[in-house]
Design a protein around this motif. Structure first.
Motif, short mmCIF file in Angstrom:
data_model
loop_
_atom_site.label_atom_id
_atom_site.label_comp_id
_atom_site.label_asym_id
_atom_site.label_seq_id
_atom_site.Cartn_x
_atom_site.Cartn_y
_atom_site.Cartn_z
N PRO A 224 0.65 -1.30 -0.09
CA PRO A 224 0.01 -0.13 -0.01
C PRO A 224 0.89 1.08 0.15
CG PRO A 224 -0.48 -1.52 1.67
CD PRO A 224 0.71 -2.00 1.25
N TRP A 225 0.04 2.29 -0.50
CA TRP A 225 1.06 3.50 -0.57
C TRP A 225 1.11 4.34 0.50
CZ3 TRP A 225 -0.10 8.75 0.34
CH2 TRP A 225 0.59 9.47 0.02
N ASP A 226 2.08 4.79 1.29
CA ASP A 226 1.98 5.64 2.16
C ASP A 226 3.02 7.04 2.07
OD1 ASP A 226 4.73 5.18 3.30
OD2 ASP A 226 3.96 3.20 3.92
N SER A 227 3.03 7.73 2.89
CA SER A 227 3.78 9.01 2.75
C SER A 227 5.57 9.03 2.78
CB SER A 227 3.38 10.06 3.45
OG SER A 227 3.75 9.84 4.83
N SER A 228 5.76 7.74 3.20
CA SER A 228 7.23 7.47 3.11
C SER A 228 7.76 7.34 1.52
CB SER A 228 7.68 6.23 3.77
OG SER A 228 7.13 5.20 3.18
N ARG A 229 6.83 7.18 0.83
CA ARG A 229 7.42 7.00 -0.80
C ARG A 229 7.53 8.19 -1.21
NH1 ARG A 229 7.08 2.12 -2.66
NH2 ARG A 229 6.25 0.31 -1.55
N MET A 230 6.98 9.46 -0.94
CA MET A 230 7.48 10.55 -1.56
C MET A 230 8.79 10.94 -1.31
SD MET A 230 4.45 13.23 0.14
CE MET A 230 3.01 12.32 0.88
N THR A 231 9.25 11.84 -2.36
CA THR A 231 10.57 12.56 -2.28
C THR A 231 10.75 13.56 -1.21
OG1 THR A 231 10.15 14.19 -3.88
CG2 THR A 231 10.95 12.14 -4.81
N ASP A 232 11.73 13.81 -0.70
CA ASP A 232 11.91 14.80 0.39
C ASP A 232 11.33 16.26 0.05
OD1 ASP A 232 12.94 13.13 2.02
OD2 ASP A 232 15.10 13.52 1.85
N ASP A 233 11.68 16.54 -1.32
CA ASP A 233 11.28 17.68 -1.84
C ASP A 233 9.80 17.74 -1.89
OD1 ASP A 233 13.80 18.57 -2.73
OD2 ASP A 233 13.54 17.97 -4.73
N VAL A 234 8.70 16.86 -2.08
CA VAL A 234 7.72 16.84 -2.08
C VAL A 234 7.10 16.94 -0.57
CG1 VAL A 234 5.42 15.40 -2.43
CG2 VAL A 234 7.06 15.81 -4.19
N LYS A 235 7.90 16.29 0.26
CA LYS A 235 7.39 16.35 1.74
C LYS A 235 7.69 17.57 2.25
CE LYS A 235 8.68 11.60 3.01
NZ LYS A 235 9.56 10.71 3.60
N GLU B 191 7.47 20.63 0.31
CA GLU B 191 6.47 21.26 -0.43
C GLU B 191 5.16 21.26 0.35
OE1 GLU B 191 4.19 21.24 -4.85
OE2 GLU B 191 6.17 20.65 -4.75
N LEU B 192 4.76 20.12 0.83
CA LEU B 192 3.75 19.81 1.46
C LEU B 192 3.37 19.93 3.06
CD1 LEU B 192 2.35 16.47 -0.34
CD2 LEU B 192 1.70 18.82 -0.82
#
Length: 109
Positions: free
Chosen positions: A92-103, A105-106
């Motif tokens: 399952p997808w979770d926020s740990s899969r985001m790049t640091d740049d996206v984290k 940004e959000l």
């Protein structure tokens, strides 16, 4: 010859990733690649590119449309003849899969 093949494969992958970055999740204003929705990209010798992707939530109302958006973006890449996009939910997808740049940004970092 192997160096040329390797370089062509790298260029193809760079093009595919750039194309994927033009597709944005409709609920989160971030591209699907940096959001971590792309699990696997596998270019084949015959111009086929197989992509495994997921969604931020299994009940996403635009799931079918997103697969089409991915296919349309990647088919435009030079060297790509056909795109097969498969929707997967394991893992399952979770926020740990985001790049640091996206984290960042959000506001998650």
């Amino acid at each position: 010859m192997a160096t040329t093949d390797h370089t062509e494969a790298e260029l193809l992958m760079v093009g595919i990733i750039a194309a994927l970055r033009t597709v944005h999740d409709p609920e989160i204003p971030v591209n699907i690649y940096d959001l971590g929705l792309i699990y696997q990209i596998e270019p084949k010798d015959d111009g086929l590119v197989e992509i495994d992707m997921t969604l931020t939530a299994p009940g996403c109302p635009v799931a079918g449309e997103m697969l089409t958006w991915v296919e349309k973006a990647v088919i435009e890449v030079a060297g790509v003849e056909k795109v097969a996009v498969r929707l997967v939910f394991d893992p399952p997808w979770d926020s740990s899969r985001m790049t640091d740049d996206v984290k960042l940004e959000l506001g998650l970092l």
